[in-house]
Motif scaffolding. Structure first.
Motif, PDB file in Angstrom:
ATOM      1  N   GLN A 132      11.521   7.034   0.517  1.00  0.00           N
ATOM      2  CA  GLN A 132      12.030   6.785  -0.331  1.00  0.00           C
ATOM      3  C   GLN A 132      11.681   5.607   1.154  1.00  0.00           C
TER       4      GLN A 132
ATOM      5  N   ALA B 295       3.312   6.042  -5.428  1.00  0.00           N
ATOM      6  CA  ALA B 295       3.321   6.003  -6.904  1.00  0.00           C
ATOM      7  C   ALA B 295       1.716   7.159  -7.724  1.00  0.00           C
ATOM      8  N   VAL B 296       0.552   7.246  -6.551  1.00  0.00           N
ATOM      9  CA  VAL B 296      -0.476   7.551  -7.003  1.00  0.00           C
ATOM     10  C   VAL B 296       0.501   9.723  -7.232  1.00  0.00           C
TER      11      VAL B 296
ATOM     12  N   GLU C 249       3.955   1.565  -1.661  1.00  0.00           N
ATOM     13  CA  GLU C 249       4.800   1.689  -3.141  1.00  0.00           C
ATOM     14  C   GLU C 249       3.520   2.395  -3.917  1.00  0.00           C
ATOM     15  N   ILE C 250       1.949   1.890  -3.601  1.00  0.00           N
ATOM     16  CA  ILE C 250       1.208   2.270  -4.669  1.00  0.00           C
ATOM     17  C   ILE C 250       0.954   3.842  -4.082  1.00  0.00           C
TER      18      ILE C 250
ATOM     19  N   ILE D  34       1.000  -1.410  -0.238  1.00  0.00           N
ATOM     20  CA  ILE D  34      -0.345   0.225   0.085  1.00  0.00           C
ATOM     21  C   ILE D  34       1.154   0.844   0.136  1.00  0.00           C
TER      22      ILE D  34
ATOM     23  N   HIS E 218       2.912  10.015  -9.762  1.00  0.00           N
ATOM     24  CA  HIS E 218       1.925   9.574 -11.052  1.00  0.00           C
ATOM     25  C   HIS E 218       0.707  11.273 -11.929  1.00  0.00           C
ATOM     26  N   GLU E 219      -0.238  10.981 -10.011  1.00  0.00           N
ATOM     27  CA  GLU E 219      -0.873  11.779 -10.671  1.00  0.00           C
ATOM     28  C   GLU E 219      -0.932  13.019 -11.261  1.00  0.00           C
TER      29      GLU E 219
END
Lengths: 337, 433, 234
Positions: B339, B203-204, B199-200, B197, B207-208
């Protein structure tokens, strides 16, 4: 008819071939995790960085071979370096067992303590890798690049879509099959392999039967190190080597091992392919594919992509959650719930 | 025992003073502020691990939720972007909510039916298609609005202090979802799921672009404290400088850091006070009883899973607050700085070294480890220069060693973690029984 | 001196002593049974004989050799075999592999011993390729006993071998145990089903609270009115 063949070729080129290669790499990684889990009963967080460490050894030896003019013809020199790298990586892992894990084994510590200890080992391995080779990308593939080039395929078949297969992909699949066959032969047919399964099944009874736990543990670590080095090297040849990427591989690898059932080697392999295919199928843009199959005048707007590749980790994660929700022991029954 | 604990904190204070004297007070205060934030994070993790034995490897994600909250609360809204795609985003959010409700409803209603999973799959697929149909054009429109400086929706333009509790709520909500699914299973599964979760979430954030500008970062978040340039032109501040005989430029920067310190320290003290209260309450005793013996606790009729969910959410809220504070201090949301080694595993080292199960231990661990994390770099560099001093100036090995000194701190942290776990598993300030 | 003697054993699992001056002995080819009420220390006494429990007073002598300080693994090498009450097979391994693991320490040809085990338990031969975890309770117990026999032990110790199996299977198991004893292997057994066990026992020990209460031949104990009243339910 041509359209259907073209669509199939397109899928094969962008989904099937990469997924088989990636799935093989994940399967080998997950096998390492699952074997450590089966015998030592903890999830080894250092596995991703063990892969990085092993791959680093391969790269350094490859460079050394290259500098001496040794090559493997059309195949990458890294394959020649691999056995030596496995030996070095095993030595590192055995030392980590001797100075870290053995103490907790004697204490019969809680699995979560091993987990934290493996985080410490992860830090150390990560530090060693960054210290020696640095945090940047390293490309170490040499030899031929392609088994079949897309252009040749098109010429041979007359289709407008080509299928290209990289040497690294071919090597990955062949190596995976050989390694898995060897591993299963070892676990099912040899005395030491059987004693490992016995130890994983019922530790107390294994001790009563006179199985030497130290030997089982040492062999387990060597196998885990070998699998990590092979998986890491294949991944590095296929894509590229970057230490942080290997840490990030931890998630799909664990997802593969859990999906297959932790502690179950067959499951780990199946899990690796499930994760790889899902990841690539979900993040593939189907625009061109649909273009071949749909009527002429139909044109897709947008990429028809279920999920952007930025979120490929989310795929492993969602599959992991689904398995934990509906079938916590994995597709094949694992040892841990 | 108590005296020894006071001594630890005194030594810590001494070290910070030493940095103030030898390097600069600016550096010392920067370190102190980050020490306090680390201590809050460590408190949050200690609530999960020390009280309940839950192994959370997703601290980074919960801290990032706090960071997101800081940005969303404080930045002023971008009107143009809202008019370009605001409706689409809102509609897609509503659709997403409907999809989730419909999925849960389908799943419950079709209990025992063979096509249950297929139906669920169809609902989710249709839902996500509908969401994408509105979200994609909306976000594309938003990201086209002046991409060099905005290209995102902006925030609510509220005081950033508000973001601290909101960051806690964001993190708590994420924790609730993960905890609901993975608690009650093996500790390993919780670890992997939290790793996933986090990492996600990151990522959001990366990238969003319509939400966070992604890797373009959102800079210049409004501060809860005065700006240096304003201070330097304020009469009372100049008077104060004159009185103290300080240079207004240097002192303004120190003064700002002191203001932050007061704010952060108050939060730390409040959370510490609540944590201590909770630990000593019947609730805290019950949590520890569950941690020490799940079997007998469940035999006594305690609902372990829901207790664990409580404590998991609470701990994540504290981490979220700390994450919001950190972004406030930085004054910018930079998704690529999240990180796992820095935000997850370092916090773990703090808790283990400090003393799991003891709130004061977690606070001390936060201070000590952050201090050495920062100071390890100059120390490592110094050490490498010492080691390589015998080598030739132009030696490639020497250059490599000095260049790699920065990576030494990862290894050092790993070794500290392993040593603490082995030789002092109860930490600097052990849990009181 | 008997073939195996646990003499004056006193000890426990670290805390208070569970065994108090407890003595157990078996002769060659003999069946000795330990019975007694719940918590009497029956299994503990057997574990003390096997070395899974430290005794601070008393000694264990096997075939004239003092083995008190040996670990369970070393005792296995000396010819003792132990069948635990639960989790006594390797569930994900085949019956044949279970037997092989039993003979792990042996370097000679084990085929003959395996044939003997198959003769003793013919059903295992039919199911040799099946995983032990998939067998019925009674068959699993047979695998467990077979595994222990693979070391060619001189002493076989069974901890409640009939726990959880049906009465028919229990009788069958007892018959097999008699057959094993007839080959010259000494048997030491802890049993919950005291009446049936004493029936086949050459020697019986009734333990109460970790002490010897009655010791006699199986038959004599069966006929002792006090034993019958207190321990055999009339």
């Amino acid at each position: 008819m041509d359209n259907i063949l073209n669509a199939l070729a397109l899928m094969a080129n962008f989904v099937f071939v990469p997924a088989i290669a990636y799935g093989s790499q994940l399967a080998l990684g997950a096998l390492g995790v699952t074997i450590v889990f089966g015998i030592l009963r903890f999830s080894n967080f250092a596995h991703g960085d063990t892969m990085a460490l092993g791959t680093m050894c391969t790269i350094l030896i490859t460079w050394w071979f290259q500098s001496m003019g040794i090559s493997f013809g059309p195949l990458p020199t890294a394959l020649l370096a691999l056995p030596f790298a496995i030996v070095i990586c095993s030595a590192f892992v055995l030392v980590s067992d001797r100075v870290v894990y053995r103490f907790y084994r004697k204490q019969k510590a809680d699995p979560v303590i091993y987990l934290i200890a493996s985080v410490g080992v992860m830090f150390v391995f990560n530090g060693i890798v960054r210290f020696i080779i640095g945090p940047d990308d390293q490309n170490f593939a040499d030899g031929e690049r392609f088994i079949i080039k897309a252009r040749e395929f098109k010429r041979l078949t007359g289709l407008s879509e080509g299928i290209s297969i990289k040497v690294s992909q071919g090597i990955t699949v062949v190596t995976m099959i050989v390694v898995v066959a060897l591993l299963f032969w070892f676990l099912n047919k040899t005395r030491t392999g059987k004693s490992m399964r016995a130890y994983s099944d019922n530790e107390d009874l294994a001790l009563l039967s006179g199985i030497n736990p130290d030997k089982v543990v040492a062999v387990t670590w060597i196998i885990a190190a070998a699998l990590a080095t092979i998986a890491g090297t294949l991944y590095g040849l296929d894509k590229s080597f970057k230490p942080f990427t290997y840490f990030q591989l931890l998630l799909p690898i664990f997802a593969a091992a859990i999906v297959g059932g932790l502690g179950n080697p067959l499951g780990a392999i199946a899990g690796g392919f499930v994760i790889a295919f899902s990841e690539i199928l979900v993040t593939y843009a189907y625009k061109k594919f649909a273009g071949y199959l749909m009527p002429e005048d139909w044109k897709a707007d947008g990429l028809i992509q279920l999920l952007s590749t930025d979120y490929k980790f989310a795929v492993s994660f969602v599959i992991l959650l689904l398995v934990l929700l509906f079938r916590p022991t994995g597709i094949f029954k694992g040892t841990g719930v | 025992m108590f005296n020894r604990n006071v001594l630890y904190f005194a030594i810590m204070l001494g070290l910070i003073v030493l940095v103030g004297q030898t390097q600069s007070w600016n550096v010392a205060l920067t370190i102190t502020n980050l020490c306090i934030i680390s201590a809050v994070m460590a408190l949050g993790v200690n609530i999960q691990w020390g009280y309940a034995g839950l192994f959370n490897v997703g601290i980074m994600g919960f801290a990032a939720m706090g960071g997101l909250a800081a940005m969303i609360i404080s930045v002023s809204p971008v009107q143009e972007a809202w008019s370009a795609g605001g409706v689409g985003v809102l509609v897609s959010l509503v659709l997403a909510a409907i999809t989730i409700v419909a999925a849960v409803f389908t799943y419950r209603a079709l209990e025992g039916k063979s096509f249950r999973l297929l139906a669920l799959f169809i609902v989710v697929l249709a839902g996500s298609w509908a969401v994408r149909a509105f979200l994609d054009p909306a976000t594309a429109a938003i990201e086209k609005v002046n991409p060099a400086s905005t290209g995102y929706l902006g925030g609510l333009g509220l005081p950033i202090i508000l973001a601290w509790p909101v960051g806690g709520i964001f993190a708590g909500a994420a924790a609730w979802v993960v905890g609901k699914i993975t608690l009650g299973l093996r500790a390993d599964y919780l670890a992997i799921a939290t790793l996933g979760i986090s990492e996600i979430i990151v990522a959001v954030l990366k990238h969003e672009d319509w939400l966070t500008r992604g890797v373009k970062n959102v800079t210049g978040l409004p501060r809860p404290v005065p700006y240096e340039v304003d201070l330097q032109q304020t009469q009372w501040f100049l008077d104060l400088c004159a009185q103290l005989g300080a240079n207004p430029v240097t002192f303004s920067s120190i003064f700002v850091k002191l203001c932050y310190m007061v704010l952060f320290a108050s939060v730390l003290l409040i959370i510490l006070w609540f944590s201590e209260k909770a630990l000593r309450s019947p609730w805290g005793r019950m949590m520890r009883a569950i941690r020490d013996n799940e079997v007998s606790a469940s035999a006594m009729g305690k609902n372990i899973k829901s207790r664990h969910l409580q404590v998991f959410v609470l701990g994540s809220i504290v981490v979220g607050i700390a994450g919001a504070m950190l972004t406030t201090l930085d004054g910018q949301l930079t998704p690529s700085t999240y990180q796992p080694l820095r935000f997850t595993f370092l916090i773990w080292v703090m808790v283990i070294v400090g003393g799991s199960g003891n709130n004061w231990g977690a606070v001390l661990g936060g201070f000590v480890i952050w201090f050495f994390w920062i100071e390890a770099e100059p120390l490592g560099l110094w050490l490498m220069e010492l080691i390589t001093s015998g080598m030739a100036e132009d030696s490639a090995l020497r250059a490599h060693l000095i260049e790699s000194a920065a990576h030494m701190r990862l290894m050092t942290m790993g070794i500290i973690l392993l040593l603490a776990l082995r030789f002092s598993p109860r930490g600097l300030i052990p849990e009181r029984n | 001196m008997s073939f195996l003697t646990g003499e004056g054993m006193t000890g426990g699992y670290g805390g208070a002593d569970i065994l108090h001056d407890c003595t157990i002995s078996v002769d060659k080819g003999e069946i000795a049974v330990i019975v007694g009420p719940n918590g009497a220390g029956k299994s503990t006494a057997m574990k003390a004989v096997f070395g899974m429990l430290q005794i601070h007073t008393g000694r264990v002598v096997l075939d004239g050799e003092d083995i008190t300080s040996l670990s369970p693994q070393d005792r296995v090498a000396k010819g003792m075999a132990f069948v635990p009450q639960t989790s006594n097979v390797f569930p994900s391994m085949s019956v044949e592999e279970n037997l092989e693991m039993g003979a792990f320490l042996r370097r000679d040809d084990i085929q003959e011993t395996m044939d003997q085990v198959f003769d003793l338990f013919p059903i295992l031969k039919d199911k040799r390729a099946q995983n032990a975890g998939e067998l019925s309770g009674g068959q699993r117990q047979q695998v467990a006993v077979g595994r222990a026999l693979m070391t060619k032990p001189s002493l076989l110790m069974l901890d409640e071998p009939t726990a959880g199996v049906s009465p028919i299977v229990m009788d069958e198991l007892f018959d097999r145990i008699i057959e094993v004893a007839q080959t010259g292997i000494s048997i030491l057994m802890v049993e919950q089903n005291a009446r049936q066990a004493l029936n086949i026992a050459d020697k019986g020990y009734v333990l109460v609270q970790g002490r010897n209460r009655f010791t006699d031949t199986g038959k004599a104990l069966m006929n002792d009115p006090e034993v019958r009243r207190s321990f055999l339910g009339g």
